[in-house]
Design a protein around this motif. Structure first.
Motif, mmCIF file in Angstrom:
data_model
loop_
_atom_site.group_PDB
_atom_site.id
_atom_site.type_symbol
_atom_site.label_atom_id
_atom_site.label_comp_id
_atom_site.label_asym_id
_atom_site.label_seq_id
_atom_site.Cartn_x
_atom_site.Cartn_y
_atom_site.Cartn_z
ATOM 1 N N PHE A 142 -2.900 2.609 -33.794
ATOM 2 C CA PHE A 142 -2.591 3.172 -35.112
ATOM 3 C C PHE A 142 -3.710 4.138 -35.499
ATOM 4 C CE2 PHE A 142 -0.134 -0.609 -34.905
ATOM 5 C CZ PHE A 142 0.930 -0.503 -35.798
ATOM 6 N N PHE A 143 -3.317 5.307 -36.020
ATOM 7 C CA PHE A 143 -4.281 6.303 -36.478
ATOM 8 C C PHE A 143 -3.958 6.698 -37.914
ATOM 9 C CE2 PHE A 143 -3.938 6.878 -31.885
ATOM 10 C CZ PHE A 143 -5.264 6.919 -31.489
ATOM 11 N N LEU A 144 -5.013 6.969 -38.689
ATOM 12 C CA LEU A 144 -4.860 7.506 -40.034
ATOM 13 C C LEU A 144 -4.944 9.030 -39.981
ATOM 14 C CD1 LEU A 144 -7.385 5.222 -41.992
ATOM 15 C CD2 LEU A 144 -4.991 4.750 -41.450
ATOM 16 N N VAL A 145 -4.193 9.683 -40.868
ATOM 17 C CA VAL A 145 -4.275 11.136 -40.968
ATOM 18 C C VAL A 145 -3.763 11.562 -42.337
ATOM 19 C CG1 VAL A 145 -1.983 11.685 -40.050
ATOM 20 C CG2 VAL A 145 -3.893 13.274 -39.661
ATOM 21 N N ARG A 146 -4.284 12.673 -42.813
ATOM 22 C CA ARG A 146 -3.824 13.226 -44.084
ATOM 23 C C ARG A 146 -2.626 14.143 -43.839
ATOM 24 N NH1 ARG A 146 -7.078 13.785 -48.627
ATOM 25 N NH2 ARG A 146 -8.995 13.789 -47.385
ATOM 26 N N ALA A 147 -1.617 14.084 -44.693
ATOM 27 C CA ALA A 147 -0.442 14.937 -44.557
ATOM 28 C C ALA A 147 -0.827 16.401 -44.744
ATOM 29 C CB ALA A 147 0.622 14.546 -45.574
ATOM 30 N N PRO A 148 -0.226 17.311 -43.973
ATOM 31 C CA PRO A 148 -0.492 18.742 -44.177
ATOM 32 C C PRO A 148 -0.040 19.194 -45.567
ATOM 33 C CG PRO A 148 0.690 18.337 -42.113
ATOM 34 C CD PRO A 148 0.715 17.055 -42.880
ATOM 35 N N ASP A 149 -0.781 20.104 -46.155
ATOM 36 C CA ASP A 149 -0.406 20.639 -47.464
ATOM 37 C C ASP A 149 0.949 21.339 -47.387
ATOM 38 O OD1 ASP A 149 -2.790 19.750 -48.515
ATOM 39 O OD2 ASP A 149 -3.823 21.668 -48.246
ATOM 40 N N GLU A 150 1.773 21.106 -48.383
ATOM 41 C CA GLU A 150 3.059 21.779 -48.539
ATOM 42 C C GLU A 150 4.073 21.449 -47.444
ATOM 43 O OE1 GLU A 150 3.387 23.319 -51.360
ATOM 44 O OE2 GLU A 150 1.257 23.154 -51.816
ATOM 45 N N ALA A 151 3.746 20.586 -46.511
ATOM 46 C CA ALA A 151 4.691 20.261 -45.436
ATOM 47 C C ALA A 151 5.807 19.374 -45.968
ATOM 48 C CB ALA A 151 3.972 19.569 -44.288
ATOM 49 N N VAL A 152 7.003 19.566 -45.444
ATOM 50 C CA VAL A 152 8.168 18.781 -45.847
ATOM 51 C C VAL A 152 8.663 17.992 -44.645
ATOM 52 C CG1 VAL A 152 10.515 18.857 -46.739
ATOM 53 C CG2 VAL A 152 8.808 20.482 -47.594
ATOM 54 N N ALA A 153 8.706 16.677 -44.781
ATOM 55 C CA ALA A 153 9.181 15.820 -43.695
ATOM 56 C C ALA A 153 10.698 15.672 -43.766
ATOM 57 C CB ALA A 153 8.525 14.444 -43.789
ATOM 58 N N THR A 154 11.337 15.703 -42.594
ATOM 59 C CA THR A 154 12.786 15.508 -42.516
ATOM 60 C C THR A 154 13.096 14.567 -41.356
ATOM 61 O OG1 THR A 154 13.012 17.482 -41.126
ATOM 62 C CG2 THR A 154 13.352 17.762 -43.506
ATOM 63 N N VAL A 155 14.010 13.655 -41.560
ATOM 64 C CA VAL A 155 14.338 12.653 -40.553
ATOM 65 C C VAL A 155 15.119 13.286 -39.410
ATOM 66 C CG1 VAL A 155 16.546 11.934 -41.565
ATOM 67 C CG2 VAL A 155 15.154 10.275 -40.297
ATOM 68 N N ASP A 156 14.952 12.745 -38.189
ATOM 69 C CA ASP A 156 15.642 13.324 -37.035
ATOM 70 C C ASP A 156 17.060 12.797 -36.860
ATOM 71 O OD1 ASP A 156 15.259 10.761 -36.048
ATOM 72 O OD2 ASP A 156 14.122 11.368 -34.290
ATOM 73 N N ARG A 157 17.375 11.657 -37.489
ATOM 74 C CA ARG A 157 18.705 11.049 -37.439
ATOM 75 C C ARG A 157 19.165 10.735 -36.022
ATOM 76 N NH1 ARG A 157 20.561 10.344 -42.229
ATOM 77 N NH2 ARG A 157 19.928 11.684 -43.971
ATOM 78 N N THR A 158 18.231 10.338 -35.184
ATOM 79 C CA THR A 158 18.583 9.827 -33.860
ATOM 80 C C THR A 158 18.112 8.375 -33.790
ATOM 81 O OG1 THR A 158 16.526 10.779 -32.982
ATOM 82 C CG2 THR A 158 18.534 12.084 -32.745
ATOM 83 N N GLU A 159 16.840 8.166 -33.480
ATOM 84 C CA GLU A 159 16.297 6.814 -33.509
ATOM 85 C C GLU A 159 16.118 6.319 -34.939
ATOM 86 O OE1 GLU A 159 12.678 6.690 -31.338
ATOM 87 O OE2 GLU A 159 13.626 7.152 -29.410
ATOM 88 N N ASN A 160 15.908 7.250 -35.882
ATOM 89 C CA ASN A 160 15.653 6.894 -37.271
ATOM 90 C C ASN A 160 16.733 7.493 -38.167
ATOM 91 O OD1 ASN A 160 13.039 5.753 -36.537
ATOM 92 N ND2 ASN A 160 12.443 7.857 -36.150
ATOM 93 N N VAL A 161 17.013 6.809 -39.266
ATOM 94 C CA VAL A 161 18.109 7.236 -40.134
ATOM 95 C C VAL A 161 17.651 7.654 -41.522
ATOM 96 C CG1 VAL A 161 19.790 5.813 -38.906
ATOM 97 C CG2 VAL A 161 18.568 4.844 -40.859
ATOM 98 N N ARG A 162 16.400 7.374 -41.862
ATOM 99 C CA ARG A 162 15.914 7.676 -43.210
ATOM 100 C C ARG A 162 14.404 7.736 -43.190
ATOM 101 N NH1 ARG A 162 15.181 4.215 -48.357
ATOM 102 N NH2 ARG A 162 15.290 2.404 -46.968
#
Length: 248
Positions: A142-162
């Motif tokens: 497990f690694f910690l990291v800060r989210a990139p500024d202004e980045a928008v996450a979107t689900v891939d809807r394959t292995e994950n659904v939300r």
């Protein structure tokens, strides 16, 4: 101890909030998945041979392949470009993600896009290696990291659904109310993450403890079987009745 655990890596991605504890990015696994089906997890996945090749080429350290796998899997699962330099444009991220989904190697993609990988932005947090029979076993960094500024996450809807951004304590409350499912390692990590006021606080605490492999063990406590972890690695809760523990 399992004979053939699958090497894996995951990112705990922080987004600080001014007047509240930080948010973390969580993805919900598809119910049909063999491992943790239907559960909320941190983005990540197995370490592939290409991750080792890229780690060697980039001069990454001993855990370099794990860092690169976590970066690659997060691109695939959530569309977030973490640990790339310079920071790619939104259009580049979409193109990179599509090529990864098509099976292309990350090294070739980065060369085409004139990007370099910077695995040092990831901060080691924990390593979990469960040991239980008749289930798929992952040896996960497990690694910690800060989210990139202004980045928008979107689900891939394959292995994950939300996917959701949520505080650690908020997600634990949702699990306790029966609204979401979390497995034992995720619960223990969320309990630890709920202690932090912000990303810098999390980093300071992570660096105060060694990253030692955690293999949960069973112990009888007052006649009740508990699933336990060591009590010297920064986790506020280190035991849970076996009857309540949700395993992968």
């Amino acid at each position: 101890m399992p004979d053939d655990p699958i090497p894996a890596a995951t990112l705990v991605i922080f987004r600080d909030r001014p007047d509240a504890p930080p948010e973390l990015l969580m993805v919900e696994r598809a119910k049909a998945m063999a491992f943790a089906g239907g559960a909320m997890v941190f983005p990540g996945g197995r370490i592939d041979p290409g991750d080792h090749i890229l780690a060697q080429a980039s001069g990454a350290g001993e855990d370099g392949a794990a860092r690169i796998a976590a970066i690659r899997e997060t691109l695939e699962e959530a569309g977030l470009a973490i640990g790339l330099s310079p920071q790619p444009s939104p259009a580049q991220v979409v193109a990179i993600r599509a090529r990864l989904h098509a099976g292309e190697g990350l090294a070739a993609i980065l060369a085409d896009e004139r990007l370099a990988i910077d695995p040092d932005v990831l901060v080691p947090f924990a390593r979990w290696l469960p040991a239980h029979a008749h289930m798929r076993i992952f040896d996960t960094l497990f690694f910690l990291v800060r989210a990139p500024d202004e980045a928008v996450a979107t689900v891939d809807r394959t292995e994950n659904v939300r996917l959701i951004w949520t505080g650690a304590a908020e997600l634990l409350a949702q699990a306790d109310a029966g609204h979401v499912t979390i497995i034992y390692p995720t619960r223990r990590n969320l309990e630890r993450l709920a202690l932090y006021a912000d990303y810098d606080d999390a980093v300071a605490d992570a660096r105060a403890y060694p990253v030692r492999t955690i293999t949960p063990f069973t112990e009888d406590r007052d006649g009740v079987a508990h699933l336990c972890i060591p009590d010297d690695l920064g986790y506020p809760i280190t035991a849970e009745p076996m009857s309540a523990a949700m395993r992968g």
